[in-house]
Design an enzyme around this catalytic site. Structure first.
Site: not given
Length: 816
Positions: A401, A437
């Protein structure tokens, strides 16, 4: 020359059981003055540390602090909690590490740390011996930080459920025991624990189809599960759950975070929880709330065993398990947040801060803090955690993330960051699926395509172009399209413009997606113009404003069959583009059957029907609208997996060893009239109908036929082969591409379904002059490239002249 004797203690932080019935505890703090290891036992049972402890001290802050500083071992009883706390002073620091040997330790032992040192918030130093601190390496966790002043290191109060106080004010003297989580020891020494572990599937990147799901939300309403298994790890491992996933055809299950989490104080104050889990409390411990009630009752070891059993079940069914991980920030939030672990152990070392103002945290995550990956020990901490999940739990890959925050040096992103090198070079982690990401919220944070080998990355450009091409193209506007043939062709070919960054990097580095957990569902993209996040309690200000969505004339649910048909067609157009493109496709769970979140595009705090998948469509069966949609998605996944043309990692346009772009002969492009596009055609956004041919020497060629015009069109497919339509985005509506020669002359439009001009009002919303294919319509909109001939005279049509429905994507294969 003989090597010197090894140091008595482990050189890595953690709790290590020893053969003498005790354990070595190791924790890192480079700036503390003193640390204590604290063990918690029931008040009404004999203590295991009777021989070492001093007589119990009074249950008061002053008496406790005096005894801690005076005696090597201190004991006290807390009647209100029915607990006995034994504090063992640790020795150190030795290269930043503190040690203690426990004479006795056991599986399930509850423990924590306390740290003493300077209180100087202006310089980023916040030691408070009255706060119990989790073990950063703890494998089990019990409890959460309560919304109470005792959970905060600074003096504060609570008014109307809100914490009030300055994090730069005086130190709190409130003991956080009872208001903070505790670590739980798990004895992991069993040498036979991997004996019955199934073989990992090890799906190659070129054959991977990722399916992103939430452990709880996926089965919380699953009708095939007994109530006790719904929303649990065991429910995901249930045979009928696995059967559903196998029928869908995906290969790799990506789990939203399952590391232990803690909700932000702002959510707790509003009576909500962090449902997604991007607020990590423990990087080695699984989230206990997703375990069955029985496992939770038995404790963290049983919770971990349920997680391991889930991973084993998925492996046995042929699925890889990819885990979403959050190493960019912790649940402690900004300086005004609670103290549960890292802030209390070594605030200066763990978190990034303004060099000119060390008391101010830098935040490139939007969550109040950012872990400092310029610190070698933070990098080591993350690598140790990842290795634990891969080796002990069996995870096959990780999605990072806000990964740009993990690769910043001196504030700026670099693909040469030590953390990225540590991942690449690790013998275990370097061979797993590693997905980034590629952005964060800091300056220069958008880094799509820049992480390099061996990392794959979420492709937000694919997401935006696919949505815009099909959704904006469906709108009844007369403006020039913003996305044309060049843009969508680049995405279909694996996005070489983004990922062909170095020799050896392939198209599978592009993780293509149209939707993810963050944003609208596929259904809601075609049902809502605007976000509807009122349930989040933020006055609908949260969530992305730019969604490239359209409601087709009605905001939200509709009963109008024309609107439903158009939404369905557009959804399958996007799914078709996703699964017909080179790269690694990722589906969001529930999109295959049109699951809705009722317009909420930021449902991170919705642990309820808004986020839980709605399986009621199963009562309708495969003949219902959602059932037909799910069947079409499954069919296309199966077709993709069966075609060797997709089982490679090469770009059709790729980098040579010299860094030059080299065009591949494996792809050919044609306009609807069969001609090859010229330079001007690629630049013309009005060109919305074209064919992509993938050539093969081992199997029949494949055609991806895109007709994004609002009228059915005749396409001249390549005449050197006979073609069979495998899949079409309008098939659920009873429409199919057909050879013009096969269409009876009595058909007014020479096709089963032709374009019609829709005038009037639908659900009280005027669509205007919008030519679309409608089920049952026989009006004919002439092709832009109709065969030459006298008006009113039917000329023999070539066998490869096909009528393609409007606003559709089709997959053809050469008949061999």
């Amino acid at each position: 020359m003989r090597n010197p004797s090894p140091h008595r203690y482990a050189t890595r932080p953690g709790l290590y059981f020893t053969e003498d019935g005790g354990a070595d505890a190791v924790v890192r703090s480079e700036t503390a003055d003193q640390l204590w290891f604290c063990v918690y036992e029931p008040e009404d049972q004999p203590t295991s540390f009777y021989s070492e402890a001093t007589p119990p001290v009074d249950d008061g802050p002053d008496a406790l602090l005096t005894a801690m500083r005076q005696y090597p071992t201190t004991t006290r009883v807390i009647p209100s909690l029915h607990l006995r706390e034994t504090l063992l002073r640790m020795s150190g620091p030795n290269y930043g590490l503190w040690y203690v040997h426990l004479p006795k330790a056991w599986d399930g032992m509850r423990y924590a740390y306390r740290a003493d040192g300077t209180w100087d918030p202006a310089h980023g130093v916040r030691f408070n011996p009255f706060k119990v601190l989790l073990d950063p390496y703890g494998k089990g966790i019990e409890g959460h930080s309560a919304l109470t002043p005792a959970a905060y290191s600074y003096q504060c109060s609570m008014t109307d459920g809100m914490i009030e106080g300055s994090p730069n004010g005086p130190m709190s003297m409130l003991d956080s025991l009872g208001s903070a989580p505790l670590s739980v020891a798990i004895d992991d020494r069993d040498a036979t624990k991997h004996d019955n572990e199934p073989i990992h599937p090890h799906v190659s990147w070129s054959k991977t189809v990722i399916y992103e799901l939430h452990v709880k939300g996926f089965t919380a309403k699953a009708p095939w599960l007994p109530e006790r298994l719904r929303g649990t790890y065991a429910g995901l491992a249930h045979p009928q759950t696995l059967t559903y996933l196998q029928r869908l055809g995906v290969t790799s299950i990506e789990l939203l975070p399952i590391q232990a989490k803690q909700s932000e104080a702002s959510l707790t104050q509003r009576g909500l929880t962090n449902y997604w889990g991007y607020s990590t409390l423990g990087y080695f411990a699984p989230e206990p709330s997703y375990a069955t009630a029985e496992a939770q009752r038995r404790g963290p070891a049983a919770v971990r065993e349920e997680v391991i059993a889930m991973v084993h079940a998925l492996h046995s069914a042929g699925f890889e398990v990819i885990m979403d991980v959050v190493y960019n920030h912790t649940c402690e939030g900004g300086a005004d947040g609670p103290t549960v672990c890292w802030r209390g152990l070594d605030d200066l070392s763990y978190y990034r801060r303004d060099p000119e103002h060390p008391g101010t945290l830098e935040d490139t995550t939007g969550c109040g803090n950012t872990l400092d990956f310029t610190n070698t020990h933070v990098v080591t901490f993350a690598i140790d955690s990842l290795r634990y999940w891969a080796k002990r739990i069996g995870i096959d890959g990780f999605r990072f993330d806000l990964a740009a925050s993990l690769a910043r040096l001196d504030g700026a992103f670099t693909h040469r960051h030590p953390f990225l090198y540590a991942l690449r070079s690790d013998l275990l982690l370097g061979n797993l699926k590693l997905i980034m990401e590629p952005w964060d919220l800091g300056e220069g944070g958008w880094r799509t395509g820049q992480f390099g080998v061996p990392f794959s990355e979420w492709n937000d450009r694919f997401r935006n172009h696919t949505r815009t091409f099909w959704i904006d193209g469906a709108k009844p506007t007369k403006g020039r399209p913003s996305i044309g043939m060049q843009d969508i062709a680049t995405r279909l070919c694996g996005s070489a413009d983004l990922y062909a960054t170095e020799p050896g990097r392939g198209a599978t580095a592009s993780v293509n997606y149209v939707t993810s957990h963050d944003g609208f569902t596929l259904h809601d993209l075609t049902s809502y113009n605007d976000r509807h996040n009122e349930a989040n309690g933020e006055q609908n200000r949260d969530g992305d404003r730019s969604n490239h969505s359209w409601n087709f004339g009605v905001e939200g649910p509709s009963i109008n069959p024309r609107i439903l048909d158009r939404r369905e067609r557009t959804g399958l157009n996007m799914i078709g583009t996703l699964l017909m493109a080179l790269g690694t496709p990722m589906l969001r769970a529930g999109d295959e059957f049109c699951n809705t979140q009722m317009g909420n595009n930021n449902a991170y705090a919705q642990d309820n029907d808004i986020s839980w998948l709605d399986w009621s469509w199963m009562r309708e069966g495969v003949d219902g609208r959602r059932g037909r949609f799910a069947t079409a998605v499954s069919q296309l996944i199966t077709i993709r997996k069966s075609l060797d043309l997709y089982h490679h990692e090469e770009f059709f346009t790729r980098l040579t060893q010299l860094g030059l772009l080299k065009q591949s002969s494996r792809v050919q492009w044609h306009l609807a009239d069969g001609t090859t596009p010229m330079e001007r055609d690629w630049r013309d956004h009005a060109k919305q109908s074209f064919t992509m041919r993938l050539t093969s020497t081992t199997e029949g060629d494949v055609l991806v036929v895109i007709n994004a015009s609002r009228s059915a069109r005749d396409f001249h497919l390549p005449s050197d082969a006979t073609w069979h339509c495998f899949w079409n985005s309008t098939q659920t509506l009873g429409e199919e591409p057909r050879r013009v020669a096969d269409i009876p002359a009595t058909d007014s439009g020479r096709g089963p379904v032709r374009g019609s001009t829709l005038d009037g009002v639908i659900d009280n919303h005027t669509l205007g002059d919008h030519t679309w294919a409608d089920r049952g319509s026989s009006d004919h909109a002439p092709s832009d490239h109709a065969p030459a001939g006298d008006a009113g005279t039917e000329s023999p049509a070539p066998s490869n002249l096909w009528s393609i429905p409007s606003m559709s994507i089709s997959l053809f294969q050469q008949e061999v």
